[in-house]
Design a protein around this motif. Structure first.
Motif: not given
Length: 188
Positions: A61-65
């Protein structure tokens, strides 16, 4: 369905010779009461893997792809290396005392799973597949596939499994998942 099947297979293989399987063998040899031990393992695994899965879902939910792709790739490759390191049962007191067989198994398994390969794998698999329920159900089933026979058959089974081969297969699967993740093949 893929998340469930991959999670089940990886954890069932990873659990062979793991410290929690050694704990299952120890508890079975000590008390010779398989049902409370099996139920304790199941309860501890459900709680532990549900919490680990929640961490995996939270991470996505908070780490980019792009960052997640690298974290997962390196994590899976790290798991492949970790699979090749044999586990030993820690010197912990597993006396039944006031908790009984079920309570002792529940507590011992929950604590033994903290930071264990299968818990870390659950975090990574939920983050990879973004399928919380399927992964937690799969990793829980994988734990039971590996540990129930250990409880029922005890020491007879432990010496007949080619543990190094099983760990090698699990390490290969983790390494493949890591390479695929790093190459961007997991949808990231």
């Amino acid at each position: 369905m893929e998340a469930f099947l991959v999670s089940t297979g990886i954890v069932a293989l990873a659990e062979i010779g793991d410290k929690t399987q050694l704990l299952a063998l120890f508890l079975a040899a000590r008390w010779r009461r398989p049902w409370p031990i099996i139920l304790g393992i199941l309860a501890a695994t459900i709680v532990n893997h549900a919490l680990a899965g929640a961490v995996g879902a939270w991470l996505t939910s908070f780490i980019g792809p792009q960052a997640l792709r690298w974290i997962l790739g390196v994590s899976f490759i790290g798991m492949a290396v970790w699979m090749m390191i044999p586990d030993k049962l820690d010197d912990t007191d597993t006396g039944s005392g006031r908790f009984g067989v079920f309570g002792t198994t529940l507590i011992a398994f929950f604590l033994a799973e903290m930071g264990d390969k299968t818990q870390i794998a659950t975090v990574a698999l939920v983050a990879q597949f973004q399928a919380y329920t399927a992964v937690v159900a799969g990793t829980t089933l994988g734990m039971m596939i590996a540990n129930v026979p250990a409880v029922i058959l005890g020491d007879k089974m432990a010496h007949k499994l080619p543990v190094k081969l099983v760990h090698g297969i699990a390490a290969f699967i983790f390494a493949c998942l890591g390479v695929v993740a790093l190459m961007g093949g997991l949808g990231f």
